[in-house]
Write a protein that holds these residues in place. Structure first.
Motif, PDB file in Angstrom:
ATOM      1  N   SER A  21       0.823  -1.218   0.000  1.00  9.46           N
ATOM      2  CA  SER A  21       0.000   0.000   0.000  1.00  9.46           C
ATOM      3  C   SER A  21       0.856   1.266   0.000  1.00  9.46           C
ATOM      4  N   LYS A  22       2.042   1.175   0.579  1.00 14.53           N
ATOM      5  CA  LYS A  22       2.936   2.326   0.676  1.00 14.53           C
ATOM      6  C   LYS A  22       3.457   2.764  -0.698  1.00 14.53           C
ATOM      7  N   PHE A  23       3.441   1.844  -1.671  1.00 14.35           N
ATOM      8  CA  PHE A  23       4.056   2.133  -2.966  1.00 14.35           C
ATOM      9  C   PHE A  23       3.027   2.285  -4.097  1.00 14.35           C
ATOM     10  N   GLN A  24       1.751   2.395  -3.737  1.00 16.96           N
ATOM     11  CA  GLN A  24       0.713   2.497  -4.770  1.00 16.96           C
ATOM     12  C   GLN A  24       0.926   3.702  -5.676  1.00 16.96           C
ATOM     13  N   ASP A  25       1.190   4.870  -5.116  1.00 17.37           N
ATOM     14  CA  ASP A  25       1.380   6.077  -5.929  1.00 17.37           C
ATOM     15  C   ASP A  25       2.611   5.956  -6.822  1.00 17.37           C
ATOM     16  N   ASP A  26       3.668   5.355  -6.305  1.00 21.65           N
ATOM     17  CA  ASP A  26       4.880   5.171  -7.111  1.00 21.65           C
ATOM     18  C   ASP A  26       4.615   4.246  -8.290  1.00 21.65           C
ATOM     19  N   VAL A  27       3.868   3.172  -8.047  1.00 18.28           N
ATOM     20  CA  VAL A  27       3.567   2.235  -9.130  1.00 18.28           C
ATOM     21  C   VAL A  27       2.694   2.905 -10.186  1.00 18.28           C
ATOM     22  N   ILE A  28       1.702   3.669  -9.742  1.00 18.86           N
ATOM     23  CA  ILE A  28       0.840   4.398 -10.693  1.00 18.86           C
ATOM     24  C   ILE A  28       1.683   5.344 -11.538  1.00 18.86           C
ATOM     25  N   HIS A  29       2.590   6.048 -10.893  1.00 19.97           N
ATOM     26  CA  HIS A  29       3.454   6.984 -11.612  1.00 19.97           C
ATOM     27  C   HIS A  29       4.301   6.246 -12.647  1.00 19.97           C
ATOM     28  N   TRP A  30       4.831   5.091 -12.256  1.00 23.30           N
ATOM     29  CA  TRP A  30       5.646   4.283 -13.180  1.00 23.30           C
ATOM     30  C   TRP A  30       4.810   3.794 -14.371  1.00 23.30           C
ATOM     31  N   VAL A  31       3.622   3.302 -14.102  1.00 24.70           N
ATOM     32  CA  VAL A  31       2.753   2.776 -15.174  1.00 24.70           C
ATOM     33  C   VAL A  31       2.415   3.864 -16.180  1.00 24.70           C
ATOM     34  N   LYS A  32       2.257   5.100 -15.710  1.00 24.77           N
ATOM     35  CA  LYS A  32       1.821   6.185 -16.591  1.00 24.77           C
ATOM     36  C   LYS A  32       2.930   6.753 -17.476  1.00 24.77           C
ATOM     37  N   GLN A  33       4.163   6.302 -17.287  1.00 28.40           N
ATOM     38  CA  GLN A  33       5.231   6.783 -18.165  1.00 28.40           C
ATOM     39  C   GLN A  33       4.999   6.289 -19.594  1.00 28.40           C
ATOM     40  N   GLU A  34       5.492   7.040 -20.560  1.00 31.53           N
ATOM     41  CA  GLU A  34       5.234   6.734 -21.970  1.00 31.53           C
ATOM     42  C   GLU A  34       5.718   5.330 -22.341  1.00 31.53           C
ATOM     43  N   ILE A  73      -5.882  -1.650 -18.099  1.00 27.01           N
ATOM     44  CA  ILE A  73      -6.272  -2.689 -17.140  1.00 27.01           C
ATOM     45  C   ILE A  73      -5.537  -2.496 -15.817  1.00 27.01           C
ATOM     46  N   LEU A  74      -4.252  -2.207 -15.900  1.00 27.93           N
ATOM     47  CA  LEU A  74      -3.474  -1.984 -14.678  1.00 27.93           C
ATOM     48  C   LEU A  74      -3.970  -0.768 -13.911  1.00 27.93           C
ATOM     49  N   LEU A  75      -4.202   0.315 -14.641  1.00 28.03           N
ATOM     50  CA  LEU A  75      -4.647   1.547 -13.979  1.00 28.03           C
ATOM     51  C   LEU A  75      -6.027   1.374 -13.352  1.00 28.03           C
ATOM     52  N   ASP A  76      -6.884   0.574 -13.975  1.00 25.31           N
ATOM     53  CA  ASP A  76      -8.191   0.269 -13.375  1.00 25.31           C
ATOM     54  C   ASP A  76      -8.003  -0.456 -12.040  1.00 25.31           C
ATOM     55  N   THR A  77      -7.078  -1.423 -12.016  1.00 25.47           N
ATOM     56  CA  THR A  77      -6.796  -2.156 -10.777  1.00 25.47           C
ATOM     57  C   THR A  77      -6.220  -1.223  -9.720  1.00 25.47           C
ATOM     58  N   LEU A  78      -5.348  -0.328 -10.162  1.00 25.30           N
ATOM     59  CA  LEU A  78      -4.687   0.599  -9.241  1.00 25.30           C
ATOM     60  C   LEU A  78      -5.585   1.742  -8.775  1.00 25.30           C
ATOM     61  N   ILE A  83       5.688 -10.856 -21.117  1.00 19.73           N
ATOM     62  CA  ILE A  83       4.861 -11.655 -20.203  1.00 19.73           C
ATOM     63  C   ILE A  83       3.518 -11.960 -20.860  1.00 19.73           C
ATOM     64  N   GLY A  84       2.854 -13.000 -20.361  1.00 16.93           N
ATOM     65  CA  GLY A  84       1.488 -13.282 -20.760  1.00 16.93           C
ATOM     66  C   GLY A  84       0.520 -12.451 -19.935  1.00 16.93           C
ATOM     67  N   LYS A  85      -0.655 -12.221 -20.460  1.00 22.02           N
ATOM     68  CA  LYS A  85      -1.607 -11.323 -19.791  1.00 22.02           C
ATOM     69  C   LYS A  85      -2.079 -11.857 -18.437  1.00 22.02           C
ATOM     70  N   ASP A  86      -1.970 -13.180 -18.216  1.00 16.87           N
ATOM     71  CA  ASP A  86      -2.437 -13.754 -16.959  1.00 16.87           C
ATOM     72  C   ASP A  86      -1.544 -13.399 -15.777  1.00 16.87           C
ATOM     73  N   ILE A  87      -0.307 -12.919 -16.034  1.00 22.83           N
ATOM     74  CA  ILE A  87       0.590 -12.564 -14.926  1.00 22.83           C
ATOM     75  C   ILE A  87       0.870 -11.056 -14.917  1.00 22.83           C
ATOM     76  N   LEU A  88      -0.043 -10.286 -15.486  1.00 23.70           N
ATOM     77  CA  LEU A  88       0.117  -8.830 -15.542  1.00 23.70           C
ATOM     78  C   LEU A  88       0.149  -8.207 -14.152  1.00 23.70           C
ATOM     79  N   LYS A  89      -0.737  -8.655 -13.263  1.00 24.99           N
ATOM     80  CA  LYS A  89      -0.804  -8.055 -11.922  1.00 24.99           C
ATOM     81  C   LYS A  89       0.525  -8.208 -11.188  1.00 24.99           C
ATOM     82  N   PHE A  90       1.124  -9.385 -11.289  1.00 23.66           N
ATOM     83  CA  PHE A  90       2.357  -9.654 -10.557  1.00 23.66           C
ATOM     84  C   PHE A  90       3.525  -8.829 -11.102  1.00 23.66           C
ATOM     85  N   HIS A  91       3.570  -8.682 -12.431  1.00 22.72           N
ATOM     86  CA  HIS A  91       4.673  -7.932 -13.041  1.00 22.72           C
ATOM     87  C   HIS A  91       4.398  -6.431 -13.112  1.00 22.72           C
ATOM     88  N   GLY A  92       3.130  -6.058 -13.144  1.00 23.30           N
ATOM     89  CA  GLY A  92       2.783  -4.655 -13.306  1.00 23.30           C
ATOM     90  C   GLY A  92       2.522  -3.918 -12.004  1.00 23.30           C
TER      91      GLY A  92
END
Length: 573
Positions: free
Chosen positions: A187-200, A211-216, A278-287
Motif C-alpha cells: 500500500s505504501k508504494f501504490q502512488d509510485d507504481v501508478i506513476h511508473w505505469v503512466k510513463q510513456e 487494465i493496470l490503472l483500473d486495478t490501481l 509476459i502473458g496477460k495472466d501474470i500482468l498483476k504480478f509484473h505490473g
C-alpha cells in the motif's frame, strides 16, 4: 510522496543505452511446455535478433528459465510419483529442449532451484526487511492454490448451488486460509507504481496499461510474502526464520536479477530490463508487485512490460480437460519448428487471443513460405533460366529500360525502397505479423515482376534470346529475395540463413544497413557471384493434408468389379 516520486523518476533510466536486457517469464514446471510458452519465447527471441541486426553496437542479453517452487509443484510431483527435485529436473529439461529446437538464442536459462537464485532471493529479502518494508502479521483470506495467490472478495465468484468460491479471472477454486505470514507494505508504494505505469510506453499494448490503472484505482492491500514451511515446504526458506518460506511470486520475480549475477555488482551492467515479455495472466504480478518490490529495494523498475494474449485452439480455450493443449514438439513434426515459429509470429497479435488452427497453419505456411518465398527462389535459381548458376549483376542499360517500361518493375522498386523503414517501425513495436505482411507484399511484387517480365522467353535458344536482359531480371528478383531474407532473419532465422547462403551473401553483408543496397536505389552489390551449390534452392516443402498423405501412402487396391464399386459407393454414402 514527492521525494519518492522524484526518486522514482530517477529509476526510469534510458531505454536505448548500450545494453539491452530482455526477459521471458520463467515458466512454471507444473506441466509440460505448450505453444503459449513457446510464443513468449519466440517473441523475445525475434525482438532480440532484430536488436542485434539493427544495432550491432548494442549488448543484447536474453534470459529465460523455469519457476520451480510452490504448492502446485509439490502436487504435480506427487501425482507423477517422483521426488520433487527429479520432477523439476525433468520438466525444466523439456523447456530447454523445446527452446533449443526453436532456435531461441538465450544467454541464460535460470532455474529457481539453483543456488545462485536462492542467494539472490535471500539478499533481496534482507534488503526489503532492512528498509522496513516487511512485517509479521496474522493473515486470513481466500487463497487460490492453482494461482498461488490470495484474492479479495471482488476477485471471487460464488457458486450458489455448492457454496464454493472460485477466482473470477482464472476460474480456479479457492480455500479460506488463516495463518501468520510476513507482509510486504504494498500500500505504501501504490502512488509510485501508478506513476511508473503512466510513463510513456511503459506497458504495451496500451489496453493492458488501462487494465493496470483500473486495478490501481482501488486501494492496494499489503501482500503476504511468505507461507508457513509446514504447508509449503518446497520453497526458499525466509532468511533467519526457517518456520516460513518465501512466497513463490516474490521468489520467482527475483529471477530477473539473479540471472544477471545479483547481488554482485556485475548485474548493474544490464539493469534495468529494456523489455520484459509476459502473458496477460501474470500482468498483476509484473505490473504491480514487481515494480513495488524493486522501488522498495532501491532498484529501477523495467523499461517496458510487453504483454501478449493467449492462444485458443479452433476457437476454444486450451485446457487439459478438453485435451486440446498443443505440444510444440508434436506440432513441429508436422510444420517444422521453423514453420511453427513463423505461424505463431505471423498469426499472433499481442492485444487479442490468437487462434491456432491446423487448416490456417497449412494455408499460411504453404502459401507464404513454400509458394511466395520458396518457389520464387527455386525459379530464379532454375538451371534452365540460370545455367551459369550465378547471382548476376543488373546491367545498367537494361535496368533503366525495364524500370521505365514495366509497371510491375516500378512497383517492386517502390516496395523495396520502403522495406527497411516499414519493417524497422514494426519490429520496434514487436508487430511481427506486420513485418511478415510487409515482406510477403514485397515478395508478391517480386513474383508479379518475374511473371510479367517473362524471362523464359529470353533464355538461350529462345526466339527472343537476350542474356543481359535475362540476367538483369534475375538480379532484380534475387535482390528482392536477399532483402526480404535479411528482414526475416529475426522471425525465421534458419530459413533466412539458408536463403542467404544459397545467394552466397557474405555473413558480413546480412546486417540491417545492407537493405540500402539493391537495384531499387541503384546501389549494386558488385559483380556477379556464383550461387552456393551446397545449399538447396528448396527452402520449405509444401505440407500435405494428413488425410491425403495417408491415402497416398496406402497401397492401391486391386480393380473392383462394377458391382463392387457400386456397393462401395453406397456404403460410403
Amino acid at each position: 510522496m514527492l521525494i519518492r516520486r522524484i526518486k522514482c523518476l530517477g529509476y526510469l533510466g534510458a531505454r536505448y543505452n548500450s545494453s539491452h536486457f530482455v526477459t521471458t517469464p520463467i515458466f512454471y514446471v507444473n506441466a509440460a511446455p505448450h505453444i503459449g510458452h513457446l510464443y513468449s519465447a519466440v517473441i523475445a527471441d525475434a525482438h532480440c535478433r532484430y536488436q542485434r541486426l539493427k544495432y550491432p553496437e548494442r549488448k543484447v542479453r536474453l534470459c529465460t528459465g523455469t519457476d520451480e517452487h510452490g504448492t502446485k509443484i509439490q502436487q504435480a510431483a506427487a501425482l507423477h510419483k517422483v521426488p520433487v527435485a527429479t520432477y523439476c529436473d525433468q520438466i525444466s529439461e523439456r523447456y530447454r529442449e523445446v527452446f533449443q529446437n526453436a532456435n531461441i538464442l538465450q544467454d541464460d536459462f535460470i532455474r529457481t532451484t539453483e543456488e545462485r537464485h536462492k542467494r539472490a532471493v535471500a539478499h533481496f529479502w534482507r534488503t526489503l526487511n532492512s528498509r522496513g518494508h516487511i512485517y509479521s502479521a496474522a493473515y486470513s483470506g481466500w487463497y487460490c492454490v492453482s494461482d498461488e495467490t490470495f484474492l479479495t472478495d471482488s476477485q471471487l465468484k460464488l457458486d450458489e448451488a455448492t457454496g464454493a468460491r472460485y477466482s473470477l479471472e482464472s476460474g480456479h477454486p479457492v480455500e479460506w486460509t488463516e495463518e501468520t505470514n510476513y507482509m510486504f507494505r504494498l500500500s505504501k508504494f501504490q502512488d509510485d507504481v501508478i506513476h511508473w505505469v503512466k510513463q510513456e510506453a511503459r506497458i504495451r499494448p496500451a489496453k493492458f496499461e488501462k487494465i493496470l490503472l483500473d486495478t490501481l484505482s482501488e486501494p492496494l492491500p499489503d501482500v503476504s510474502v511468505s507461507r508457513p514451511s509446514n504447508r509449503v515446504h518446497w520453497a526458499i526458506p525466509v532468511p533467519d526464520d526457517s518456520s516460513q518460506t518465501v512466497y513463490v511470486w516474490l521468489d520467482a520475480l527475483v529471477n530477473y536479477l539473479s540471472a544477471l549475477g545479483y547481488p554482485d555488482e556485475e548485474y548493474s551492467a544490464f539493469w534495468p530490463p529494456a523489455q520484459q515479455i509476459i502473458g496477460k495472466d501474470i500482468l498483476k504480478f509484473h505490473g504491480i508487485y514487481w515494480p513495488a518490490f524493486l522501488i522498495a529495494a532501491g532498484l529501477q523498475p523495467p523499461g517496458q512490460l510487453y504483454v501478449h494474449s493467449h492462444w485458443t485452439v479452433d476457437g476454444q480455450k486450451m485446457s487439459k480437460s478438453k485435451q486440446n493443449v498443443v505440444n510444440p514438439v508434436q506440432a513441429a513434426e508436422q510444420y517444422t519448428m521453423e514453420g511453427l515459429r513463423y505461424f505463431l509470429l505471423r498469426e499472433g497479435v499481442a492485444h487479442s487471443d490468437g487462434n491456432y488452427s491446423h487448416v490456417k497453419a497449412l494455408r499460411i505456411l504453404n502459401s507464404e513460405l513454400a509458394d511466395t518465398l520458396g518457389n520464387l527462389l527455386s525459379r530464379a535459381c532454375a538451371k534452365t533460366l540460370n545455367p551459369r548458376q550465378i547471382y548476376p549483376s543488373a546491367q545498367a542499360e537494361h535496368l533503366a529500360e525495364i524500370l521505365g517500361s514495366l509497371d510491375a518493375a516500378k512497383r517492386l522498386q517502390e516496395s523495396l525502397l520502403q522495406l527497411s523503414e516499414r519493417c524497422a517501425q514494426h519490429y520496434e513495436s514487436n508487430h511481427f505479423h506486420l513485418v511478415a505482411d510487409t515482406a510477403m507484399a514485397t515478395l508478391h511484387a517480386a513474383n508479379n515482376f518475374f511473371e510479367t517480365s517473362r524471362p523464359w522467353e529470353l533464355k538461350k535458344g529462345a526466339a527472343g534470346s537476350n542474356e543481359p536482359r535475362l540476367e538483369t531480371i534475375i538480379a532484380m528478383t534475387m535482390d528482392a529475395l536477399r532483402l526480404c531474407g535479411i528482414v526475416l532473419q529475426p522471425i525465421i532465422p534458419q530459413l533466412a540463413t539458408r536463403l542467404l547462403d544459397k545467394l552466397s551473401v557474405p555473413a558480413t553483408q546480412r546486417g540491417w544497413n545492407y537493405l540500402a543496397e539493391s537495384f531499387a536505389n541503384t546501389a549494386h552489390h558488385g559483380g556477379s557471384r556464383q550461387l552456393n551449390e551446397q545449399s538447396s534452392a528448396m527452402l520449405f516443402q509444401r505440407i500435405l493434408e494428413e488425410n491425403r498423405e495417408k491415402e497416398e501412402r496406402k497401397p492401391q487396391p486391386a480393380k473392383r468389379s462394377k458391382a463392387k464399386k457400386k456397393e462401395r459407393r453406397e456404403t460410403m454414402s
